[in-house]
Scaffold this motif. Sequence first.
Motif, PDB file in Angstrom:
ATOM      1  N   THR A 269       0.830  -1.205   0.000  1.00  0.00           N
ATOM      2  CA  THR A 269       0.000   0.000   0.000  1.00  0.00           C
ATOM      3  C   THR A 269       0.864   1.255   0.000  1.00  0.00           C
ATOM      4  OG1 THR A 269      -1.812  -1.134   1.115  1.00  0.00           O
ATOM      5  CG2 THR A 269      -1.771   1.269   1.286  1.00  0.00           C
ATOM      6  N   ILE A 270       1.928   1.243   0.798  1.00  0.00           N
ATOM      7  CA  ILE A 270       2.839   2.387   0.826  1.00  0.00           C
ATOM      8  C   ILE A 270       3.486   2.573  -0.544  1.00  0.00           C
ATOM      9  CG2 ILE A 270       4.995   3.262   1.796  1.00  0.00           C
ATOM     10  CD1 ILE A 270       4.186   1.843   4.423  1.00  0.00           C
ATOM     11  N   ALA A 271       3.965   1.482  -1.134  1.00  0.00           N
ATOM     12  CA  ALA A 271       4.617   1.570  -2.444  1.00  0.00           C
ATOM     13  C   ALA A 271       3.656   2.079  -3.515  1.00  0.00           C
ATOM     14  CB  ALA A 271       5.188   0.212  -2.835  1.00  0.00           C
ATOM     15  N   LEU A 272       2.430   1.577  -3.515  1.00  0.00           N
ATOM     16  CA  LEU A 272       1.454   2.031  -4.513  1.00  0.00           C
ATOM     17  C   LEU A 272       1.084   3.494  -4.321  1.00  0.00           C
ATOM     18  CD1 LEU A 272      -1.052  -0.932  -4.946  1.00  0.00           C
ATOM     19  CD2 LEU A 272       0.552  -0.022  -6.618  1.00  0.00           C
ATOM     20  N   THR A 273       1.005   3.931  -3.074  1.00  0.00           N
ATOM     21  CA  THR A 273       0.699   5.335  -2.811  1.00  0.00           C
ATOM     22  C   THR A 273       1.795   6.240  -3.347  1.00  0.00           C
ATOM     23  OG1 THR A 273      -0.585   4.748  -0.856  1.00  0.00           O
ATOM     24  CG2 THR A 273       0.171   7.025  -1.006  1.00  0.00           C
ATOM     25  N   VAL A 274       3.043   5.856  -3.126  1.00  0.00           N
ATOM     26  CA  VAL A 274       4.165   6.652  -3.637  1.00  0.00           C
ATOM     27  C   VAL A 274       4.164   6.640  -5.166  1.00  0.00           C
ATOM     28  CG1 VAL A 274       6.682   6.802  -3.750  1.00  0.00           C
ATOM     29  CG2 VAL A 274       5.566   6.356  -1.567  1.00  0.00           C
ATOM     30  N   LEU A 275       3.918   5.482  -5.767  1.00  0.00           N
ATOM     31  CA  LEU A 275       3.909   5.398  -7.230  1.00  0.00           C
ATOM     32  C   LEU A 275       2.733   6.156  -7.856  1.00  0.00           C
ATOM     33  CD1 LEU A 275       4.966   1.694  -7.831  1.00  0.00           C
ATOM     34  CD2 LEU A 275       6.311   3.749  -8.265  1.00  0.00           C
ATOM     35  N   ALA A 276       1.623   6.258  -7.140  1.00  0.00           N
ATOM     36  CA  ALA A 276       0.460   6.975  -7.671  1.00  0.00           C
ATOM     37  C   ALA A 276       0.720   8.482  -7.741  1.00  0.00           C
ATOM     38  CB  ALA A 276      -0.770   6.699  -6.820  1.00  0.00           C
ATOM     39  N   GLY A 277       1.653   8.975  -6.928  1.00  0.00           N
ATOM     40  CA  GLY A 277       2.058  10.373  -7.003  1.00  0.00           C
ATOM     41  C   GLY A 277       0.909  11.346  -6.861  1.00  0.00           C
TER      42      GLY A 277
END
Length: 66
Positions: free
Chosen positions: A37-45
């Motif tokens: 979830t953290i990684a996807l949030t960062v990638l979603a920008g």
Amino acid sequence: MRIILLLVVVWLVIGAVAAGQRGYFGNEPGDCAGAGTIALTVLAGPLNYVGVNPKVTECQLPQPSQ
């Protein structure tokens, strides 16, 4: 090429700010779903600020062979 690199860095920084505002960096994630979830949030920008709220509900890590 430098402009593309700058845009990617700015995109990821905005995603990291959004993850920080959601409190994801307050403690370490309890499982791989939290880390995802953290990684996807960062990638979603910047998409985080227009309603995207990525969540990983479950994930399975491969077990090492014995």
